[in-house]
Every structure is written in structure tokens, then in C-alpha cells.
Design a protein around this motif. Structure first.
Motif, mmCIF file in Angstrom:
data_model
loop_
_atom_site.group_PDB
_atom_site.id
_atom_site.type_symbol
_atom_site.label_atom_id
_atom_site.label_comp_id
_atom_site.label_asym_id
_atom_site.label_seq_id
_atom_site.Cartn_x
_atom_site.Cartn_y
_atom_site.Cartn_z
ATOM 1 N N VAL A 325 0.867 -1.175 0.000
ATOM 2 C CA VAL A 325 0.000 0.000 0.000
ATOM 3 C C VAL A 325 0.902 1.223 0.000
ATOM 4 C CG1 VAL A 325 -1.834 1.244 1.211
ATOM 5 C CG2 VAL A 325 -1.718 -1.265 1.349
ATOM 6 N N HIS A 326 0.716 2.112 -0.977
ATOM 7 C CA HIS A 326 1.594 3.275 -1.083
ATOM 8 C C HIS A 326 0.852 4.438 -1.716
ATOM 9 C CE1 HIS A 326 1.996 2.530 -5.388
ATOM 10 N NE2 HIS A 326 2.381 1.289 -5.145
ATOM 11 N N TYR A 327 1.561 5.549 -1.897
ATOM 12 C CA TYR A 327 0.934 6.779 -2.373
ATOM 13 C C TYR A 327 1.244 7.083 -3.839
ATOM 14 C CZ TYR A 327 -0.989 8.012 2.140
ATOM 15 O OH TYR A 327 -1.740 8.027 3.288
ATOM 16 N N GLY A 328 1.680 6.077 -4.569
ATOM 17 C CA GLY A 328 1.822 6.233 -6.013
ATOM 18 C C GLY A 328 3.131 6.804 -6.485
ATOM 19 N N GLY A 329 4.133 6.958 -5.605
ATOM 20 C CA GLY A 329 5.440 7.424 -6.053
ATOM 21 C C GLY A 329 6.119 6.378 -6.920
ATOM 22 N N MET A 330 6.916 6.832 -7.886
ATOM 23 C CA MET A 330 7.479 5.896 -8.856
ATOM 24 C C MET A 330 8.526 4.966 -8.248
ATOM 25 S SD MET A 330 5.640 6.193 -11.435
ATOM 26 C CE MET A 330 6.504 4.797 -12.142
ATOM 27 N N GLY A 331 9.194 5.370 -7.164
ATOM 28 C CA GLY A 331 10.120 4.452 -6.523
ATOM 29 C C GLY A 331 9.397 3.243 -5.969
ATOM 30 N N SER A 332 8.257 3.474 -5.315
ATOM 31 C CA SER A 332 7.460 2.381 -4.770
ATOM 32 C C SER A 332 6.822 1.567 -5.882
ATOM 33 C CB SER A 332 6.376 2.932 -3.833
ATOM 34 O OG SER A 332 6.946 3.654 -2.765
ATOM 35 N N VAL A 333 6.256 2.247 -6.872
ATOM 36 C CA VAL A 333 5.640 1.533 -8.004
ATOM 37 C C VAL A 333 6.671 0.663 -8.703
ATOM 38 C CG1 VAL A 333 4.563 1.809 -10.275
ATOM 39 C CG2 VAL A 333 3.826 3.247 -8.369
ATOM 40 N N GLY A 334 7.846 1.239 -9.009
ATOM 41 C CA GLY A 334 8.874 0.502 -9.739
ATOM 42 C C GLY A 334 9.370 -0.709 -8.981
ATOM 43 N N ALA A 335 9.616 -0.555 -7.672
ATOM 44 C CA ALA A 335 10.092 -1.684 -6.876
ATOM 45 C C ALA A 335 9.049 -2.797 -6.827
ATOM 46 C CB ALA A 335 10.450 -1.217 -5.469
ATOM 47 N N ALA A 336 7.775 -2.420 -6.664
ATOM 48 C CA ALA A 336 6.713 -3.428 -6.627
ATOM 49 C C ALA A 336 6.569 -4.134 -7.977
ATOM 50 C CB ALA A 336 5.396 -2.778 -6.220
ATOM 51 N N VAL A 337 6.733 -3.392 -9.068
ATOM 52 C CA VAL A 337 6.681 -4.013 -10.396
ATOM 53 C C VAL A 337 7.814 -5.029 -10.553
ATOM 54 C CG1 VAL A 337 7.063 -3.560 -12.862
ATOM 55 C CG2 VAL A 337 5.448 -2.153 -11.567
ATOM 56 N N VAL A 338 9.024 -4.643 -10.177
ATOM 57 C CA VAL A 338 10.179 -5.537 -10.307
ATOM 58 C C VAL A 338 9.978 -6.825 -9.513
ATOM 59 C CG1 VAL A 338 12.619 -5.799 -9.674
ATOM 60 C CG2 VAL A 338 11.853 -3.752 -10.882
ATOM 61 N N HIS A 339 9.340 -6.725 -8.345
ATOM 62 C CA HIS A 339 9.172 -7.903 -7.490
ATOM 63 C C HIS A 339 7.819 -8.590 -7.676
ATOM 64 C CE1 HIS A 339 12.960 -7.506 -5.449
ATOM 65 N NE2 HIS A 339 12.728 -6.231 -5.208
ATOM 66 N N GLY A 340 6.999 -8.107 -8.594
ATOM 67 C CA GLY A 340 5.745 -8.780 -8.899
ATOM 68 C C GLY A 340 4.750 -8.765 -7.763
ATOM 69 N N VAL A 341 4.650 -7.630 -7.045
ATOM 70 C CA VAL A 341 3.757 -7.529 -5.885
ATOM 71 C C VAL A 341 2.532 -6.694 -6.258
ATOM 72 C CG1 VAL A 341 3.556 -6.800 -3.484
ATOM 73 C CG2 VAL A 341 5.742 -7.662 -4.347
ATOM 74 N N PRO A 342 1.318 -7.201 -6.024
ATOM 75 C CA PRO A 342 0.110 -6.397 -6.270
ATOM 76 C C PRO A 342 0.116 -5.126 -5.426
ATOM 77 C CG PRO A 342 -0.454 -8.718 -6.022
ATOM 78 C CD PRO A 342 0.986 -8.584 -5.626
ATOM 79 N N GLN A 343 -0.423 -4.039 -5.988
ATOM 80 C CA GLN A 343 -0.306 -2.725 -5.354
ATOM 81 C C GLN A 343 -1.670 -2.084 -5.116
ATOM 82 O OE1 GLN A 343 2.723 -0.232 -7.370
ATOM 83 N NE2 GLN A 343 3.182 -1.995 -8.654
ATOM 84 N N LEU A 344 -1.824 -1.514 -3.926
ATOM 85 C CA LEU A 344 -2.982 -0.682 -3.617
ATOM 86 C C LEU A 344 -2.488 0.746 -3.489
ATOM 87 C CD1 LEU A 344 -5.972 -0.341 -2.895
ATOM 88 C CD2 LEU A 344 -5.378 -0.821 -0.507
ATOM 89 N N GLY A 345 -2.859 1.585 -4.437
ATOM 90 C CA GLY A 345 -2.370 2.953 -4.446
ATOM 91 C C GLY A 345 -3.407 3.907 -3.877
ATOM 92 N N ILE A 346 -2.980 4.722 -2.923
ATOM 93 C CA ILE A 346 -3.819 5.808 -2.406
ATOM 94 C C ILE A 346 -3.176 7.075 -2.936
ATOM 95 C CG2 ILE A 346 -4.863 6.806 -0.342
ATOM 96 C CD1 ILE A 346 -3.977 4.260 1.160
ATOM 97 N N PRO A 347 -3.510 7.470 -4.155
ATOM 98 C CA PRO A 347 -2.685 8.442 -4.880
ATOM 99 C C PRO A 347 -2.519 9.775 -4.174
ATOM 100 C CG PRO A 347 -4.251 7.381 -6.343
ATOM 101 C CD PRO A 347 -4.648 7.026 -4.949
#
Length: 424
Positions: A325-347
């Protein structure tokens, strides 16, 4: 060759540059990183030589997100609605963002120090964070090749391209002096007897470590590069090496929000940290929250299933998580994409986070958090296998992208061509 990397004193922006800087260094090139003095320790901790330039960036400051526009500026550089993007709005956005955000990230003292250092060190290539316009001005002044790297969606270039298109459609096209980017960057270049052109805005090439579905169809030399998560010196605690007994969820605000003093509410939904903590308390999950004490409202009750850490790098944490669960920053998005983790964004409302999360939701790899439905959304994200499949697909795409090491020959060739063109 000598490579000068430059960025603003925001850790997440530095972290985005480090993998490419190290790829160049391990290929045998001499690399140093220049930023304001308050980033010096972080640069040193990356193992790269640090050069302090300019004055320290302003201390963390509260950003008013209640105005409906980022930073309370009255304009949003991430605005995409065609009916909103009139010539006046686009011009006002660029004028405000250059004078306020651009100058905050890289003021005149930083540029002057950069030029003094570069004239002595004589870099062949300047690799610059795309939100720090001291980089391309410096490169033009000293005659170096220059390449930018995106830390976030390319709204600077998109908005400026929109301005140029709208200006060209006018019966009486505005003069060049009416272009806010040309006026801002041209004034800086004029101090050094150099002239402005569009290359100063977009670089001679752009390294793009963002997922492909985040980009815009612009006539720019984008070169996709794999996002490599880097979060500074890391010690993996023993408990993180053991498999969690129940689904683990990472909750993070990201480093950019910390650096700019943004507190715990997000965008139009106004979802607070307290709301999120109360919500996850109802789930049978273990929550690892990377939050400092000053990011929690007074008298916040931390549920028993939540563990707080001032800082815990995402790279070793995310592989153990069922969701983030994160606020949509690209560092968090990118890391989650690399590790294949589903994301809940509270933009958040800083640089188009809502659009990024909507695109991620469209790929089936996450959800956009919606106020009082957060608990059920998080439950769905963990229990519905389709989100893990969607996350695996975007992960596969990212891991198939050329690595920073693969970019080194391209940067060498670009620098060689630039050198030859100057001699010719």
C-alpha cells in the motif's frame, strides 16, 4: 570518459540514478555525483564520489494539498483533460512550475557551482535527473553531451509539447518570449552567453526506467531501461529472512513525500494514515509500515498487527509481501513491479500519481484506493489470484527491458557522436 551525474537533494531521485551511474563506473568510466550539500552523505553511501554544489535545499516544509492542486500552486503539471489544457492554462502551468518547482529543485547557486566545478573537471557526459534543469544548462555551457533520466512520468516534456502545439494553432502565434520554458532556461543560458533550444528541455536522449504503460506518445528519443531498485545501504534483519505466518503487507509513504515534508493525506480522497491503520487492523495480515513518528498524527493508535519502522528498504522487504500500500510514487511503483507484488495505491497529489495508479489498475496489477472501501480492496488484492497474475505480467515486461549495463554502449556512442560533431 568522465560522467557528471546531477540531481536535486531528494533521496528517491538519487536512488533512481545510482544503478546507471554504477553501470558506467563498472564499465571503467570516471563518475561523480553533484547535488546540494544535504545529499552528500547519501551520495557517499552509494559508493560514488560526491560533489556538493549550491546552498542546501529548503528544509522539509508542509505542502498544502487541500487547494486541489499540487503544492498549492493553482496549476497541475500532470493535468491531462483536453478541455482543461487551454493555451492560458498550459502557459500558466509552465510559468509557475519553472519559477517555483524548477527553481526550488535547482536554483542559481547550484548552477553556478556546477559550472565552476565542471569547467575544472571537464566531463564528457552529463547525466541529469529530469526534474533538475541545472543539468542541461550546465552541459550546454561546457559543451558536454547530456542525457536525462526520468524519475516520474514525463509531464515537463508533455506539457511543453502541448504548449508548442497550441501556440502554433493561434492566428497570431505567440512570440518565443511567451514560451515559459524558453524564457526560464534561456535566461539561465544567457548568463553564460549560450542560446536556448528544445534540446535543453528534453536532452539528447532520455533514459526511461518507468513501466512502458506510464509513458506518453511524444516525439522524443526515449530509451527504455530496466528499473533496478536501490534504497541506500541495506542490512537485512533476521526476521525478514523467515517466511511470514500470515500475509504480509507493506505500507509506505515513499521518500519523496518525506523529503518535501508532505504529511499523511492523499489527493482528492483525503485518506489519512489513521484511516489506513484503522482499516488494516480489521484484516488477518501482518503490516510492515515505514513511517517516522512525525508522519503519524498525535494520539494515533497503532494496531497490534502493525509494526512501525523509520526506514526499511523495499528491495528485501517486498519479496516477502503479498501486497503493498503506497501513495503512487514511482520508486514504490517501480520496486513493486520488479518484485511482482500487487499494489494498492492511495494516490498523492504531487506528480500525477492518480493517473499512474489508474494505469496500473488497468493492467490488472493493482487497485486505486477509494476511501472507505480500502479494507475490502486490500482483502481482494490479497485473495484474488488475478492480481498476482497481473503483477507477474508487468514484472515480466520490466525484467525483459535492457538493464543499465546494456545502456552503457549507447551512452558511449552518443557521447562520441557529440564529440565528433563539435570537432567537425
Amino acid at each position: 570518459m568522465r560522467v557528471l551525474v546531477t540531481t536535486s537533494a531528494v533521496n528517491s531521485h538519487l536512488n533512481n540514478l545510482v544503478p546507471t551511474a554504477w553501470a558506467l563506473r563498472t564499465a571503467g568510466h570516471e563518475v561523480c555525483v553533484a547535488s546540494q550539500p544535504d545529499l552528500t552523505e547519501a551520495i557517499k553511501n552509494s559508493g560514488l564520489p560526491a560533489v556538493a554544489v549550491g546552498e542546501p535545499m529548503a528544509k522539509p516544509r508542509g505542502i498544502d494539498e487541500s487547494s486541489g492542486t499540487p503544492f498549492g500552486l493553482g496549476f497541475d503539471i500532470a493535468e491531462t483533460r483536453p478541455e482543461k489544457l487551454t493555451l492560458d492554462y498550459v502557459r500558466g502551468t509552465l510559468d509557475t512550475y519553472t519559477s517555483m518547482v524548477g527553481e526550488y529543485m535547482a536554483d542559481q547557486s547550484m548552477l553556478d557551482d556546477l559550472v565552476r566545478f565542471a569547467r575544472a573537471w571537464k566531463p564528457d557526459l552529463v547525466l541529469w535527473d529530469a526534474h533538475n534543469y541545472a543539468g542541461p544548462v550546465l552541459a550546454r555551457v561546457i559543451g558536454a553531451a547530456h542525457v536525462r533520466i526520468l524519475p516520474a512520468p514525463d509531464h515537463w516534456a508533455r506539457m511543453h509539447a502541448r504548449y508548442l502545439d497550441l501556440a502554433a494553432e493561434q492566428t497570431s502565434p505567440p512570440s518565443a518570449d511567451d514560451d515559459p520554458m524558453a524564457a526560464y532556461l534561456g535566461a539561465k543560458l544567457a548568463r553564460y552567453d549560450r542560446e536556448y533550444d528544445e534540446e535543453v528541455v528534453v536532452g539528447q536522449a532520455t533514459l526511461d526506467p518507468l513501466p512502458s504503460w506510464v509513458g506518453f506518445p511524444l516525439d522524443i528519443d526515449y530509451r527504455a531501461v530496466r528499473h533496478v531498485p536501490y534504497h541506500g545501504p541495506t542490512v537485512v534483519p533476521p526476521w525478514l529472512r523467515r517466511k511470514p505466518k500470515r500475509p504480509r503487507v507493506c505500507l509506505t509513504l515513499g521518500q519523496t513525500r518525506r523529503a518535501l515534508g508532505v504529511q499523511g493525506s492523499a489527493g482528492g480522497e483525503e485518506v489519512s494514515i489513521t484511516d489506513v491503520l484503522e482499516g488494516v487492523a480489521a484484516l488477518d495480515v501482518e503490516v510492515i509500515a515505514t513511517l517516522r513518528a512525525d508522519q503519524l498524527p498525535p494520539n494515533t493508535v497503532v494496531p497490534d498487527n502493525v509494526r512501525l519502522f523509520d526506514f526499511l528498504p523495499l528491495n528485501p522487504l517486498l519479496p516477502t509481501c503479498s501486497a503493498v500500500v503506497h501513495y503512487g510514487g514511482m520508486g514504490s511503483v517501480g520496486a513493486a513491479v520488479v518484485h511482482g507484488v500487487p499494489q494498492l495505491g492511495i494516490p498523492g497529489d504531487m506528480w500525477g500519481e492518480g493517473d499512474v495508479m489508474a494505469r496500473l489498475e488497468g493492467r490488472g496489477a493493482g487497485l486505486v484506493g477509494r476511501g472507505d472501501t480500502l479494507v475490502e480492496q486490500l482483502r481482494r488484492l490479497i485473495e484474488d489470484p488475478s492480481f498476482l497474475e497481473g503483477a507477474a505480467q508487468v514484472q515480466k515486461e520490466m525484467l525483459a527491458t535492457p538493464s543499465p549495463r546494456d545502456m552503457v554502449p549507447e551512452l558511449e556512442a552518443l557521447t562520441a557522436r557529440h564529440r565528433e560533431s563539435r570537432i567537425g
